[in-house]
Motif scaffolding. Structure first.
Motif, PDB file in Angstrom:
ATOM      1  N   ALA A 163     -18.778  30.204 -60.388  1.00 12.55           N
ATOM      2  CA  ALA A 163     -17.451  29.785 -59.938  1.00 12.55           C
ATOM      3  C   ALA A 163     -16.755  30.907 -59.179  1.00 12.55           C
ATOM      4  O   ALA A 163     -16.138  30.679 -58.129  1.00 12.55           O
ATOM      5  CB  ALA A 163     -16.600  29.338 -61.126  1.00 12.55           C
ATOM      6  N   ALA A 164     -16.856  32.115 -59.687  1.00 10.76           N
ATOM      7  CA  ALA A 164     -16.247  33.270 -59.013  1.00 10.76           C
ATOM      8  C   ALA A 164     -16.852  33.461 -57.627  1.00 10.76           C
ATOM      9  O   ALA A 164     -16.132  33.711 -56.654  1.00 10.76           O
ATOM     10  CB  ALA A 164     -16.421  34.533 -59.852  1.00 10.76           C
ATOM     11  N   ALA A 165     -18.166  33.326 -57.529  1.00 11.03           N
ATOM     12  CA  ALA A 165     -18.826  33.478 -56.228  1.00 11.03           C
ATOM     13  C   ALA A 165     -18.364  32.388 -55.263  1.00 11.03           C
ATOM     14  O   ALA A 165     -18.142  32.658 -54.072  1.00 11.03           O
ATOM     15  CB  ALA A 165     -20.344  33.439 -56.394  1.00 11.03           C
ATOM     16  N   GLY A 166     -18.187  31.178 -55.762  1.00 15.83           N
ATOM     17  CA  GLY A 166     -17.696  30.090 -54.917  1.00 15.83           C
ATOM     18  C   GLY A 166     -16.285  30.337 -54.427  1.00 15.83           C
ATOM     19  O   GLY A 166     -15.958  30.066 -53.256  1.00 15.83           O
ATOM     20  N   ILE A 167     -15.431  30.850 -55.296  1.00 13.37           N
ATOM     21  CA  ILE A 167     -14.058  31.178 -54.900  1.00 13.37           C
ATOM     22  C   ILE A 167     -14.063  32.262 -53.831  1.00 13.37           C
ATOM     23  O   ILE A 167     -13.365  32.163 -52.824  1.00 13.37           O
ATOM     24  CB  ILE A 167     -13.233  31.618 -56.130  1.00 13.37           C
ATOM     25  CG1 ILE A 167     -12.997  30.415 -57.049  1.00 13.37           C
ATOM     26  CG2 ILE A 167     -11.920  32.265 -55.708  1.00 13.37           C
ATOM     27  CD1 ILE A 167     -12.443  30.788 -58.408  1.00 13.37           C
ATOM     28  N   GLU A 168     -14.858  33.302 -54.048  1.00 14.75           N
ATOM     29  CA  GLU A 168     -14.918  34.405 -53.084  1.00 14.75           C
ATOM     30  C   GLU A 168     -15.468  33.945 -51.737  1.00 14.75           C
ATOM     31  O   GLU A 168     -15.014  34.402 -50.689  1.00 14.75           O
ATOM     32  CB  GLU A 168     -15.769  35.541 -53.656  1.00 14.75           C
ATOM     33  CG  GLU A 168     -15.085  36.236 -54.816  1.00 14.75           C
ATOM     34  CD  GLU A 168     -15.953  37.260 -55.508  1.00 14.75           C
ATOM     35  OE1 GLU A 168     -17.128  37.432 -55.119  1.00 14.75           O
ATOM     36  OE2 GLU A 168     -15.452  37.896 -56.460  1.00 14.75           O
ATOM     37  N   GLN A 169     -16.405  33.010 -51.768  1.00 13.97           N
ATOM     38  CA  GLN A 169     -16.960  32.498 -50.512  1.00 13.97           C
ATOM     39  C   GLN A 169     -15.904  31.720 -49.724  1.00 13.97           C
ATOM     40  O   GLN A 169     -15.847  31.798 -48.507  1.00 13.97           O
ATOM     41  CB  GLN A 169     -18.164  31.598 -50.808  1.00 13.97           C
ATOM     42  CG  GLN A 169     -18.902  31.128 -49.578  1.00 13.97           C
ATOM     43  CD  GLN A 169     -20.131  30.318 -49.949  1.00 13.97           C
ATOM     44  OE1 GLN A 169     -20.259  29.798 -51.055  1.00 13.97           O
ATOM     45  NE2 GLN A 169     -21.042  30.198 -49.010  1.00 13.97           N
ATOM     46  N   GLN A 170     -15.049  30.997 -50.425  1.00 10.19           N
ATOM     47  CA  GLN A 170     -14.018  30.206 -49.754  1.00 10.19           C
ATOM     48  C   GLN A 170     -12.817  31.032 -49.330  1.00 10.19           C
ATOM     49  O   GLN A 170     -12.230  30.792 -48.273  1.00 10.19           O
ATOM     50  CB  GLN A 170     -13.563  29.061 -50.653  1.00 10.19           C
ATOM     51  CG  GLN A 170     -14.625  27.995 -50.828  1.00 10.19           C
ATOM     52  CD  GLN A 170     -14.152  26.853 -51.701  1.00 10.19           C
ATOM     53  OE1 GLN A 170     -12.969  26.738 -52.015  1.00 10.19           O
ATOM     54  NE2 GLN A 170     -15.078  26.007 -52.110  1.00 10.19           N
TER      55      GLN A 170
END
Length: 87
Positions: free
Chosen positions: A71-78
């Motif tokens: 989830a953290a990686a997804g947030i950072e990607q967005q």
């Protein structure tokens, strides 16, 4: 939207150790996996149930941390900024 994920727990045991792998399955499950191990102390009597419970708890905890990391990686990607999710 409705999602349904299932946590599959697979155990591998020998005389002194129980290992559990927790995997998410389901249509949109993110493919996260967690592992956990329980080791019997030489002074303890063998108890398969206790070993499975402890290994499963540790595997589920590891799975939860994997989901938080994803989830953290997804947030950072967005957002293109570091996320501040806590475990």
């Amino acid at each position: 939207m409705h999602n349904h994920w299932i946590v599959d727990l697979d155990f591998d045991e020998d005389e002194d150790r129980t290992t559990c792998t927790a995997k998410l399955s389901g249509f949109s499950a993110p493919g996260a996996v967690g592992t956990g191990t329980a080791r019997r102390s030489p002074a303890d009597t063998p108890d398969q149930v206790v070993g499975e419970e402890l290994a499963a708890a540790r595997a589920c905890s590891d799975l939860a941390h994997s989901l938080i990391d994803q989830a953290a990686a997804g947030i950072e990607q967005q957002t293109h900024e570091p996320s501040r999710l806590t475990r």
